[in-house]
Design a protein around this motif. Structure first.
Motif, PDB file in Angstrom:
ATOM      1  N   ALA A   3      51.056  43.540  54.998  1.00 47.02           N
ATOM      2  CA  ALA A   3      51.513  42.757  56.133  1.00 47.02           C
ATOM      3  C   ALA A   3      51.999  43.759  57.178  1.00 47.02           C
ATOM      4  O   ALA A   3      52.280  44.899  56.860  1.00 47.02           O
ATOM      5  N   HIS A   4      52.042  43.327  58.425  1.00 49.57           N
ATOM      6  CA  HIS A   4      52.526  44.209  59.490  1.00 49.57           C
ATOM      7  C   HIS A   4      51.589  45.355  59.806  1.00 49.57           C
ATOM      8  O   HIS A   4      51.646  46.435  59.210  1.00 49.57           O
ATOM      9  N   LYS A   5      50.762  45.085  60.755  1.00 48.57           N
ATOM     10  CA  LYS A   5      49.836  46.109  61.230  1.00 48.57           C
ATOM     11  C   LYS A   5      50.259  46.584  62.606  1.00 48.57           C
ATOM     12  O   LYS A   5      49.435  47.008  63.410  1.00 48.57           O
ATOM     13  N   THR A   6      51.542  46.507  62.880  1.00 47.98           N
ATOM     14  CA  THR A   6      52.006  46.740  64.247  1.00 47.98           C
ATOM     15  C   THR A   6      51.673  48.139  64.748  1.00 47.98           C
ATOM     16  O   THR A   6      51.608  48.352  65.952  1.00 47.98           O
ATOM     17  N   ASP A   7      51.456  49.066  63.842  1.00 45.33           N
ATOM     18  CA  ASP A   7      51.184  50.441  64.255  1.00 45.33           C
ATOM     19  C   ASP A   7      49.951  50.527  65.134  1.00 45.33           C
ATOM     20  O   ASP A   7      49.819  51.440  65.935  1.00 45.33           O
ATOM     21  N   GLN A  14      54.795  47.455  71.257  1.00 42.91           N
ATOM     22  CA  GLN A  14      55.696  47.535  70.107  1.00 42.91           C
ATOM     23  C   GLN A  14      57.155  47.491  70.530  1.00 42.91           C
ATOM     24  O   GLN A  14      57.970  46.783  69.932  1.00 42.91           O
ATOM     25  N   ALA A  18      59.800  44.564  69.713  1.00 37.34           N
ATOM     26  CA  ALA A  18      61.039  44.852  68.982  1.00 37.34           C
ATOM     27  C   ALA A  18      62.248  44.302  69.732  1.00 37.34           C
ATOM     28  O   ALA A  18      63.157  43.717  69.129  1.00 37.34           O
ATOM     29  N   LYS A  21      62.272  40.611  69.349  1.00 38.63           N
ATOM     30  CA  LYS A  21      62.698  40.220  68.009  1.00 38.63           C
ATOM     31  C   LYS A  21      64.219  40.287  67.878  1.00 38.63           C
ATOM     32  O   LYS A  21      64.828  39.465  67.189  1.00 38.63           O
TER      33      LYS A  21
ATOM     34  N   SER B  24      57.559  38.191  69.978  1.00 44.71           N
ATOM     35  CA  SER B  24      58.180  39.254  69.189  1.00 44.71           C
ATOM     36  C   SER B  24      57.168  39.961  68.297  1.00 44.71           C
ATOM     37  O   SER B  24      57.559  40.624  67.335  1.00 44.71           O
ATOM     38  N   HIS B  25      55.911  39.822  68.592  1.00 45.85           N
ATOM     39  CA  HIS B  25      54.890  40.547  67.819  1.00 45.85           C
ATOM     40  C   HIS B  25      53.880  41.164  68.779  1.00 45.85           C
ATOM     41  O   HIS B  25      53.377  40.473  69.666  1.00 45.85           O
ATOM     42  N   THR B  56      43.621  35.874  61.306  1.00 44.90           N
ATOM     43  CA  THR B  56      44.948  36.289  61.763  1.00 44.90           C
ATOM     44  C   THR B  56      45.117  36.029  63.253  1.00 44.90           C
ATOM     45  O   THR B  56      46.155  35.526  63.692  1.00 44.90           O
ATOM     46  N   HIS B  60      47.874  33.685  65.290  1.00 48.98           N
ATOM     47  CA  HIS B  60      48.726  34.086  66.411  1.00 48.98           C
ATOM     48  C   HIS B  60      48.496  33.168  67.611  1.00 48.98           C
ATOM     49  O   HIS B  60      49.450  32.811  68.309  1.00 48.98           O
TER      50      HIS B  60
END
Lengths: 111, 111
Positions: A3-7, A14, A18, A21, B24-25, B56, B60
């Motif tokens: 989960a979390h492919k934010t990179d 990003q 953040a 969030k 927030s994503h 996915t 979103h």
DNA sequence: CTTGTTTATCGTTTTTATACGATAATGCAA
DNA sequence: TTGCATTATCGTATAAAAACGATAAACAAG
């Protein structure tokens, strides 16, 4: 399955995500309001005001601090928090930059 | 042990937090940027651009739609999305109202 | 030194979010 | 009608968030 492919997104996306969030929970917004009202930074008073347990409030404070939105220092047995106004301004202008950039297009809603 | 006690906060806090959560994503911010650039609302092009699976991206998009930030209509086998500019303006002014209200205090960082 | 107050952290539980493959549904084209 | 392309939904797995009780750490006051 990671989960979390934010990179894989840009740094601006990003950072903004953040920031968003950090204020995406009503308790944290409420905390910011309290801190803004009382310039003498509070600590356990927040616990009195919010309908949450002390541990939970501490967790939210930590989140806000890690996001850079507030400062916190220990003064004796008590903890003192206050808003980091500089970061706050950056936050606001980042949002408005995003919004304005989006609005540069012709704003025709096709559906 | 009931995670999520958001009901006990004010409606304004809740609405703002929900708005913030919507962006927030980084993927959702990226989607908004794509939609703003191409006024002819896109659909599967977003899937091409983002480093995410089709399912996915669809998720979103659903989140953004439920937050009211985008509109979506089915046109044939394809789906057409675009930004809901009205909601977007409300969003932006809500944020700035919060920020400005917070900044009404004397902005003395005590720590 | 001991006691009490304050707050952060730990451990745990529950809920939500993120991600994807597989599948269903929809409608266009042949 | 049959097949093809597109997209939403389902099911599932993993990670993160949210909440709290209990405990530890830090210090002031006695």
């Amino acid at each position: 399955m990671a989960a979390h492919k934010t990179d894989e997104f840009g740094k601006k996306e990003q950072d903004l995500a953040a920031f968003a969030k950090a204020i995406s929970h009503p308790a944290r917004i409420a905390i910011l309001k309290v801190l803004a009202q009382r310039n003498e930074c509070i600590c356990g008073e927040i616990v009195e005001i919010l309908p949450l347990a002390q541990a939970t409030v501490s967790q939210h404070l930590k989140a806000l601090k890690e996001a850079g939105l507030i400062n916190g220092t220990v003064s004796g047995p008590k903890s003192c928090y206050c808003i980091n106004w500089e970061a706050f301004d950056n936050f606001q202008s980042s949002f408005n930059t995003l919004f304005d950039k989006l609005k540069n297009s012709n704003q025709k809603s096709c559906c």
